[in-house]
Scaffold this active site. Sequence first.
Site, PDB file in Angstrom:
ATOM      1  N   GLY A 268       4.072   2.109  -6.792  1.00 51.37           N
ATOM      2  CA  GLY A 268       2.918   1.811  -6.358  1.00 51.37           C
ATOM      3  C   GLY A 268       2.615   2.268  -5.152  1.00 51.37           C
ATOM      4  O   GLY A 268       3.554   3.147  -4.754  1.00 51.37           O
ATOM      5  N   GLY A 270       2.039   2.451  -0.991  1.00 51.23           N
ATOM      6  CA  GLY A 270       2.282   1.563   0.157  1.00 51.23           C
ATOM      7  C   GLY A 270       3.775   1.830   0.807  1.00 51.23           C
ATOM      8  O   GLY A 270       4.344   2.754   0.076  1.00 51.23           O
ATOM      9  N   VAL A 272       6.330  -0.059   1.081  1.00 48.05           N
ATOM     10  CA  VAL A 272       7.435  -0.472   0.294  1.00 48.05           C
ATOM     11  C   VAL A 272       8.042   0.426  -0.860  1.00 48.05           C
ATOM     12  O   VAL A 272       9.195   0.831  -1.171  1.00 48.05           O
ATOM     13  CB  VAL A 272       7.513  -1.917  -0.136  1.00 48.05           C
ATOM     14  CG1 VAL A 272       8.538  -2.309  -1.090  1.00 48.05           C
ATOM     15  CG2 VAL A 272       7.195  -2.880   0.988  1.00 48.05           C
ATOM     16  N   GLU A 293       0.788   7.145 -10.659  1.00 44.99           N
ATOM     17  CA  GLU A 293      -0.601   7.257 -10.588  1.00 44.99           C
ATOM     18  C   GLU A 293      -0.814   8.242  -9.390  1.00 44.99           C
ATOM     19  O   GLU A 293      -1.649   8.927  -9.276  1.00 44.99           O
ATOM     20  CB  GLU A 293      -0.987   5.856 -10.094  1.00 44.99           C
ATOM     21  CG  GLU A 293      -2.449   5.487 -10.493  1.00 44.99           C
ATOM     22  CD  GLU A 293      -2.782   4.229 -10.188  1.00 44.99           C
ATOM     23  OE1 GLU A 293      -2.619   3.187 -11.047  1.00 44.99           O
ATOM     24  OE2 GLU A 293      -2.827   3.842  -9.051  1.00 44.99           O
ATOM     25  N   ASN A 383      -7.344  -5.699  -2.431  1.00 46.25           N
ATOM     26  CA  ASN A 383      -7.711  -4.288  -2.877  1.00 46.25           C
ATOM     27  C   ASN A 383      -8.232  -4.428  -4.262  1.00 46.25           C
ATOM     28  O   ASN A 383      -9.238  -4.116  -4.634  1.00 46.25           O
ATOM     29  CB  ASN A 383      -6.483  -3.516  -2.836  1.00 46.25           C
ATOM     30  CG  ASN A 383      -5.864  -3.434  -1.299  1.00 46.25           C
ATOM     31  OD1 ASN A 383      -6.742  -3.300  -0.486  1.00 46.25           O
ATOM     32  ND2 ASN A 383      -4.746  -3.316  -1.410  1.00 46.25           N
TER      33      ASN A 383
HETATM   34  O1  0RQ Z   1      -1.607  -7.594   5.655  1.00 44.13           O
HETATM   35  O2  0RQ Z   1      -1.192  -5.839   7.100  1.00 44.13           O
HETATM   36  O3  0RQ Z   1      -3.065  -7.559   7.614  1.00 44.13           O
HETATM   37  O4  0RQ Z   1      -0.812  -8.124   7.700  1.00 44.13           O
HETATM   38  O5  0RQ Z   1      -1.176  -8.168   2.709  1.00 44.13           O
HETATM   39  O6  0RQ Z   1       1.101  -6.524   2.625  1.00 44.13           O
HETATM   40  O7  0RQ Z   1       3.457  -6.484   2.729  1.00 44.13           O
HETATM   41  O8  0RQ Z   1       2.183  -4.552   3.773  1.00 44.13           O
HETATM   42  O9  0RQ Z   1       2.471  -4.836   1.260  1.00 44.13           O
HETATM   43  O10 0RQ Z   1       0.942  -2.681   1.537  1.00 44.13           O
HETATM   44  O11 0RQ Z   1       2.552  -3.186  -0.339  1.00 44.13           O
HETATM   45  O12 0RQ Z   1       0.408  -4.383  -0.337  1.00 44.13           O
HETATM   46  C1  0RQ Z   1      -0.401  -6.444  -3.245  1.00 44.13           C
HETATM   47  C2  0RQ Z   1      -1.736  -5.630  -1.590  1.00 44.13           C
HETATM   48  C3  0RQ Z   1       0.760  -5.347  -1.497  1.00 44.13           C
HETATM   49  C4  0RQ Z   1      -0.706  -4.091  -2.803  1.00 44.13           C
HETATM   50  C5  0RQ Z   1      -0.776  -5.375  -2.340  1.00 44.13           C
HETATM   51  C6  0RQ Z   1      -0.950  -9.416   3.525  1.00 44.13           C
HETATM   52  C7  0RQ Z   1       0.067  -8.783   4.453  1.00 44.13           C
HETATM   53  C8  0RQ Z   1      -0.520  -7.434   4.859  1.00 44.13           C
HETATM   54  C9  0RQ Z   1      -0.099  -6.053   2.667  1.00 44.13           C
HETATM   55  P1  0RQ Z   1      -1.723  -7.312   7.170  1.00 44.13           P
HETATM   56  P2  0RQ Z   1       2.336  -5.557   2.566  1.00 44.13           P
HETATM   57  P3  0RQ Z   1       1.833  -3.525   0.597  1.00 44.13           P
HETATM   58  C10 0RQ Z   1      -0.830   1.061  -8.901  1.00 44.13           C
HETATM   59  C11 0RQ Z   1      -0.418   0.524  -7.498  1.00 44.13           C
HETATM   60  C12 0RQ Z   1      -2.548  -3.955  -6.201  1.00 44.13           C
HETATM   61  C13 0RQ Z   1      -2.652  -2.507  -6.684  1.00 44.13           C
HETATM   62  C14 0RQ Z   1      -1.350  -1.864  -7.195  1.00 44.13           C
HETATM   63  C15 0RQ Z   1      -1.772  -4.002  -3.856  1.00 44.13           C
HETATM   64  C16 0RQ Z   1      -1.103  -7.028   3.354  1.00 44.13           C
HETATM   65  O13 0RQ Z   1       0.475  -3.668  -3.301  1.00 44.13           O
HETATM   66  O14 0RQ Z   1      -3.093  -3.768  -3.657  1.00 44.13           O
HETATM   67  O15 0RQ Z   1      -0.290  -2.394  -7.514  1.00 44.13           O
HETATM   68  N1  0RQ Z   1      -1.329  -3.913  -5.258  1.00 44.13           N
HETATM   69  N2  0RQ Z   1      -1.649  -0.581  -7.257  1.00 44.13           N
HETATM   70  O16 0RQ Z   1       0.221  -9.435   5.607  1.00 44.13           O
HETATM   71  C17 0RQ Z   1      -1.704 -13.472   2.221  1.00 44.13           C
HETATM   72  C18 0RQ Z   1       0.016 -13.314   0.781  1.00 44.13           C
HETATM   73  C19 0RQ Z   1       0.414 -11.874   1.320  1.00 44.13           C
HETATM   74  C20 0RQ Z   1      -0.473 -11.557   2.133  1.00 44.13           C
HETATM   75  C21 0RQ Z   1       0.959  -9.990   1.762  1.00 44.13           C
HETATM   76  N3  0RQ Z   1       1.048 -13.796  -0.124  1.00 44.13           N
HETATM   77  N4  0RQ Z   1      -1.027 -13.802   1.143  1.00 44.13           N
HETATM   78  N5  0RQ Z   1      -1.523 -12.236   2.545  1.00 44.13           N
HETATM   79  N6  0RQ Z   1      -0.253 -10.427   2.611  1.00 44.13           N
HETATM   80  N7  0RQ Z   1       1.431 -10.818   0.907  1.00 44.13           N
HETATM   81  C22 0RQ Z   1       0.238   2.057  -9.284  1.00 44.13           C
HETATM   82  C23 0RQ Z   1       0.443   3.234  -8.481  1.00 44.13           C
HETATM   83  O17 0RQ Z   1       1.039   4.118  -9.101  1.00 44.13           O
HETATM   84  C24 0RQ Z   1      -0.153   3.572  -7.400  1.00 44.13           C
END
Ligand code: 0RQ
Length: 503
Positions: A268, A270, A272, A293, A383
């Site tokens: 994905g 980001g 991580v 992707e 997102n």
């Molecule tokens: O917000 O920066 O405001 O603090 O969510 O979290 O930990 O930086 O992680 O950037 O990997 O995003 C699921 C959103 C994770 C992403 C998601 C808050 C956290 C932070 C981001 P701040 P991290 P990431 C397709 C790939 C769906 C689409 C997908 C995503 C912000 O991975 O959009 O998979 N996934 N596409 O603070 C409230 C929680 C939280 C939270 C994190 N439990 N509750 N806020 N945050 N956990 C395939 C491809 O090939 C591309």
Amino acid sequence: MSRIHNSTFAQKVTSAADAVTAIHPGDTVAISGFASAGTPKVVIPALAERIHAVRGAGSNFTINLLTGASVSSATERALAEIDGIALRMPYQSEPTARRKINDGRMDYVDIHLSHVAQQVWEGYYGNVDVAIVEVSGVTESGELIPSASIGNNKTWLDVADRIILEVNSWVPAEMQGMHDVYYGTALPPHRKPLQLTHVEDRIGQPTFRVDPAKVVAVVETNAPDSASELTDPDDVSLAIAGHVLDFFAHEVKAGRLPADTLLPLQAGIGNVANAVLGGLDRGGYRNLTCYSEVIQDSMLRLIKDGAVAHASATSLALSEKGLADLTANIDFYRNHITLRPQEISNHPEVVRRLGIIAMNGMLEADIYGNVNSTHVMGTKIMNGIGGSGDFARNGYLSMFLSPSTAKGGAISSIVPMIPHVDHTEHDVQVLVTEQGLADLRGLSPRKRSQVIIDNCAHPEFRPLLHDYVARAQAVPNVGHTPHLLGEAFSFHERFTATGSMLP
Ligand code: 0RQ
């Protein structure tokens, strides 16, 4: 020198301001763009200006906006902040748009990215009035050379009534040949198997076809893609990457993954995901492949180092440094990267056949392995599901990765029950946080809960989670997947009331 080598198209060159007069209030507008690459650069700002001016004169003007996935933040923001979008589909990641959606001022339809093209063909979104598509050139025979992302562009060109092209000479001309545009998709009952059995297979052609009669305007630009912002991996990302790499070594030893090449990787977007990919060159792998992707910076390095032999995706989502590297070494990268339409890059049939290792981010998982990727506290869209479901449901290995806490430790990413489900327990095989890795394969729900809490939850939250499970299991006749329904969302309720999931 102009990139337009066909006189029919050359005669249609005009300004962005003129081009957008072809867009009318209520139109459904489908635009190019996937992550940071390939968004039209000048027509959308001109459209925003036109909408603003029409509004200023007292008339209403909104459009429905269809894209590949997220588009450049500036583009998303320009239209969202003037309330120019009535309906948005299928993915966004921009704060202004997110706020409008969560305020109920913009309709948003969040669907699997591999489904977009077929749903538009099936007419779920009505007629597509206009397509605005960035390309890097027009050939003498009138075919279009794609730019740094493909997304749904083939479909937009096929279905739209009117087409505005942006021909961007910033895109390296040498990128020509990196694309594989498949023209064999059909709706049931006319579908044929996709003859794609290796990551590097080519099943299409390097250009888009277009009916010149539909092209109402051609606008020339020379503007860079917006850069993806990536930070250097922090300790949490590196720890997650470490657990993933140990797991791969374990699977190789168990004979479930080929030693040198593993299986095609999907990661994905980001930090991580970038850290996990970045860690692969320490694993001593050669000739890995990637069927994903997006291609991020870490992938370019792996290709350069020889760790990755070939990467297939639908978009090049690179930082400024990555863009410079790609441009400087384009002749090399062209032989190691294939860009495809997103219905092929994310195609369930191909994902299943190739045996993809799917690694995606999540917001939270519950103690039984259901995953929420999209809705903060169950109600607020972050997102969208993007391609995560395309890969997770159909992959050979389906992994979800996240820090064990968010917001400075106030939120646990392991909770009793998730308040919004994107990936069910049936689609999730492995969970990973910086605390450790939970391999859920072959485990019943009761066993899964112990492994998830012990291996993935943050130590501060473990006692609370164990206590919940113990009390749920003690309820007479509670069943196969024990829950206390009156308490299942207590972590979320506590956070909403107090700002922390901790008591
Ligand atoms: O917000 O920066 O405001 O603090 O969510 O979290 O930990 O930086 O992680 O950037 O990997 O995003 C699921 C959103 C994770 C992403 C998601 C808050 C956290 C932070 C981001 P701040 P991290 P990431 C397709 C790939 C769906 C689409 C997908 C995503 C912000 O991975 O959009 O998979 N996934 N596409 O603070 C409230 C929680 C939280 C939270 C994190 N439990 N509750 N806020 N945050 N956990 C395939 C491809 O090939 C591309």
